[in-house]
Design an enzyme around this catalytic site. Structure first.
Site, PDB file in Angstrom:
ATOM      1  N   CYS A  61      28.681  34.587  53.869  1.00  0.00           N
ATOM      2  CA  CYS A  61      28.103  34.045  55.095  1.00  0.00           C
ATOM      3  C   CYS A  61      27.694  35.187  56.014  1.00  0.00           C
ATOM      4  O   CYS A  61      28.118  36.323  55.859  1.00  0.00           O
ATOM      5  CB  CYS A  61      29.113  33.160  55.810  1.00  0.00           C
ATOM      6  SG  CYS A  61      29.836  31.867  54.790  1.00  0.00           S
TER       7      CYS A  61
ATOM      8  N   GLU B 270      34.896  57.214  35.409  1.00  0.00           N
ATOM      9  CA  GLU B 270      33.519  56.929  35.829  1.00  0.00           C
ATOM     10  C   GLU B 270      33.082  57.781  37.006  1.00  0.00           C
ATOM     11  O   GLU B 270      31.972  58.310  37.018  1.00  0.00           O
ATOM     12  CB  GLU B 270      33.385  55.455  36.238  1.00  0.00           C
ATOM     13  CG  GLU B 270      33.096  54.485  35.120  1.00  0.00           C
ATOM     14  CD  GLU B 270      32.885  53.078  35.665  1.00  0.00           C
ATOM     15  OE1 GLU B 270      31.894  52.448  35.273  1.00  0.00           O
ATOM     16  OE2 GLU B 270      33.700  52.612  36.486  1.00  0.00           O
TER      17      GLU B 270
ATOM     18  N   HIS C 286      53.906  54.776  20.276  1.00  0.00           N
ATOM     19  CA  HIS C 286      53.159  54.788  19.029  1.00  0.00           C
ATOM     20  C   HIS C 286      52.035  55.819  19.038  1.00  0.00           C
ATOM     21  O   HIS C 286      51.023  55.643  18.358  1.00  0.00           O
ATOM     22  CB  HIS C 286      52.594  53.399  18.738  1.00  0.00           C
ATOM     23  CG  HIS C 286      53.659  52.377  18.486  1.00  0.00           C
ATOM     24  ND1 HIS C 286      54.365  52.306  17.313  1.00  0.00           N
ATOM     25  CD2 HIS C 286      54.151  51.395  19.292  1.00  0.00           C
ATOM     26  CE1 HIS C 286      55.237  51.315  17.379  1.00  0.00           C
ATOM     27  NE2 HIS C 286      55.130  50.747  18.580  1.00  0.00           N
TER      28      HIS C 286
ATOM     29  N   LYS D  55      23.548  51.129  36.977  1.00  0.00           N
ATOM     30  CA  LYS D  55      24.185  49.889  37.421  1.00  0.00           C
ATOM     31  C   LYS D  55      24.006  48.777  36.402  1.00  0.00           C
ATOM     32  O   LYS D  55      24.917  48.010  36.145  1.00  0.00           O
ATOM     33  CB  LYS D  55      23.594  49.461  38.775  1.00  0.00           C
ATOM     34  CG  LYS D  55      24.314  48.278  39.407  1.00  0.00           C
ATOM     35  CD  LYS D  55      25.749  48.623  39.743  1.00  0.00           C
ATOM     36  CE  LYS D  55      26.473  47.468  40.414  1.00  0.00           C
ATOM     37  NZ  LYS D  55      27.912  47.718  40.523  1.00  0.00           N
TER      38      LYS D  55
END
Length: 607
Positions: free
Chosen positions: A2, A486, A502, A602
């Site tokens: 809004c 990133e 592991h 993007k």
């Protein structure tokens, strides 16, 4: 999201408010309205649909008045109708509101018992009636507004004008952004500086808990304790881009801090808080009879899918398979007739995901999508669309789109569990209530980032970082590692905590930071046991948990990040925030290009 615009002016303001609302159209909306004071009385015009519909109303019945508030509404509580459009009014006040009032049902019940009559389905209307109730009790307008705001729980931005008060506006912020602009004998409020750009570049950003008393020549801001505080006035430097950074250095930071608001808007699209149930769009299939769900996505969206796998299997007891889109179609997966293929994408244009979608359609699957761009290719090719309502996300590293994806998927999982008879009505009510608390708790989490920023300065010196999580927080560990590499270019890997022994444990030494995501839930003791294995080998543990978890974990951690306690069902959404902040501040400390990291785009529109 809004949008809010308000003006305390010297000339008629309706046209200028309309111009400001047009600058907020990028946020998305389905109705709009303006209220002004005309000879001291409140008048308003509202319309369903786009601003051209409101413009037509104003052409037919112009609004005079030099003080007014306007709003573009994305329907949350209540259908997108003219009746539910803002501003909401009583005889004495008019209000506009972004966000969610969590406790509106209780407040509405109390007000109705006192004789108040409500005319809408919205949570926002309770604000107007609370302020009116305080005015009738003898409080002056600023005090009446402040007392009402103290009763509200949730995340919100609010603007209020009062009958007979042509030099007063009250604004408040808790979790949803709101700015105050200063002009020459005029004052303004807006959801962001972009909305105010034609009027002023002198902008003061309210902080969480602030209540502002605004006059044409003065601004008084009080914090949540009621003390007068000074917030710096800044000169907004807006380029021709559609969205500005607000009071933040980077778009990524702005988008992280928008999450309480956008999660609230997303919840509003799928949750009927009054009835405490999930509302989904009409679908050409029945969730009760779907034999299998295949979740397909890339990158961050694939981690949202992994979280959703836990939710769907636990709440709806339905088989779920998660695939990376770039691998999915090449293995020629066998798919049951009538299964549901659910695609998750921020842009809705990811080439690999589109190719997988076409394969699934050929295999007789129902096609649904969770996307942020409703006009995108994936959205258009879907049988049913579940929009995320995150608004434009400019930063390449996804933040608010990810948490909104999780929010939609959580609502879908609750709906599927209810449809399949695996959860009862009481459980649905409880889960809906937990969902509705997220904006408030997220705002609380974001309130103090200074400790994370300090920690990030040390983390920025690392060359490798491990992230560990169990159960539904294993995908959050994967996302944390992805965010760090990133934007900071530090090598990071996420692992299921039980997999530590592991192989990855061989990497542990005194130089290795290990981020452990461990809320105090049913998996906590097992995760802490893995954490102790790291500490025993001199690893530098960063524990992200709630206060109880931090207390129970004992000594030996390098650092802790405390997250407000929340129900385990919605915890993954909340725990995404600190890993975003940790990655962001680490990248800032390293001086990398946060919003446009090297080699990344993007929207990945090639395979």
């Amino acid at each position: 999201m809004c949008g809010i615009v308000g003006i305390l002016g010297t000339e008629p303001v309706a046209g200028t408010i309309m111009d400001g609302l047009k600058r907020l159209e990028y946020r998305g909306y389905d109705s709009a309205g303006i209220a002004t004071l005309v000879n001291g009385a409140i008048e308003r015009r509202r319309a369903k649909g786009k601003l051209k519909e409101l413009s037509q109303k104003l052409a037919e019945a112009p609004l005079a008045g030099a003080i007014g508030i306007g709003h573009t509404r994305w329907a949350t509580h209540g259908a997108p109708t003219t009746q539910n459009a803002h501003p909401h009014v009583t005889e004495d006040v008019a209000i506009v509101h972004n966000g969610i009032i969590e406790n509106f049902r209780e407040l509405r019940g109390l007000l109705e018992a006192q004789g108040h009559t409500f005319s809408t389905e919205t949570d926002s209307e309770v604000v107007a009636h609370l302020v009116t109730d305080n005015l009738k009790a003898g409080l002056a307008p600023p005090e009446a507004a402040a007392a009402a705001i103290k009763k509200l729980e949730g995340a919100f931005a609010i603007g209020i004008i009062f009958k007979g008060e042509d030099d007063l506006m009250v604004a408040a912020r808790q979790g949803s952004p709101l700015a105050v602009g200063a002009g020459d004998g005029e004052m303004y409020i807006g959801s962001d500086a972009y909305a105010l750009a034609p009027m002023t570049n002198r902008v003061t950003y309210l902080e969480d808990g602030d209540v502002a008393e605004i006059h044409k020549e003065s601004l008084t801001i009080r914090n949540r304790q009621g003390d007068i505080v000074n917030r710096p006035e800044k000169i907004a430097s807006l380029s021709s881009t559609l969205v500005d950074k607000g009071d933040h250095k980077h778009f990524m930071a702005k988008e992280i801090f928008e999450q309480p608001e956008v999660i609230g808007h997303t919840l509003g699209a799928y949750v009927n808080q009054l009835k405490q149930c999930i509302n989904l769009p009409d679908m050409p299939f029945d969730l009760a009879t779907i034999p299998k769900i295949t979740l397909i996505a890339c990158g961050t969206a694939s981690y949202a899918a992994l979280v959703a796998k836990y939710w769907f299997e636990q709440l709806a007891r339905i088989p779920v398979e998660v695939d990376i889109a770039s691998e999915f179609r090449y293995r020629e997966a066998a798919m049951p007739e009538g299964g549901l293929a659910l695609f998750i994408s921020q842009s809705g244009e990811t080439a690999d995901t589109l190719a997988a979608l076409r394969y699934c359609r050929d295999q007789g699957q129902h096609i649904a999508s969770v996307v942020n761009v409703q006009e995108s290719s994936i959205a258009r090719l879907s049988d049913v669309l579940f929009p995320t309502h995150a608004g434009p996300e400019i930063g390449v590293a996804s933040t608010k789109a990810f948490t909104c994806q999780l929010t939609v998927l959580a609502a879908l999982a609750v709906a599927a569990g209810r449809a399949r008879g695996k959860i009862g009505r009481d459980a649905e009510i409880r889960l809906v209530r937990m969902l509705m608390e997220i904006p408030r708790v997220a705002a609380e989490m974001l309130r103090d980032e200074s400790k994370i920023a300090t920690l990030a300065n040390d983390l920025s010196k690392a060359s490798d970082v491990l992230y560990l999580g169990r159960g539904v927080h294993y995908p959050i560990a994967l996302e944390g590692a992805l965010k760090l590499k990133e934007i900071s270019y530090i090598h990071a890997e996420g692992y299921a905590a039980g997999e530590l022994k592991h192989g990855p444990i061989a990497l542990i030494d005194e130089e290795m930071p290990v981020v452990v995501i461990a809320p105090c839930d049913a998996m906590f003791e097992k995760t802490v046991s893995n954490m102790q294995e790291v500490i025993a080998r001199s690893g530098k543990v960063i524990l992200i948990s709630d206060d109880k978890g931090i207390e129970l974990a004992g000594e030996g951690t390098w650092a802790t990040i405390e997250v407000p306690y929340t129900d385990p069902f919605v915890a993954p959404i909340l725990y995404a925030l600190p890993i975003q902040l940790l990655a962001y501040h680490t990248a800032v400390a390293k001086g990398t290009d946060v919003d446009q990291p090297r080699n990344l785009a993007k929207s990945v529109t090639v395979e």
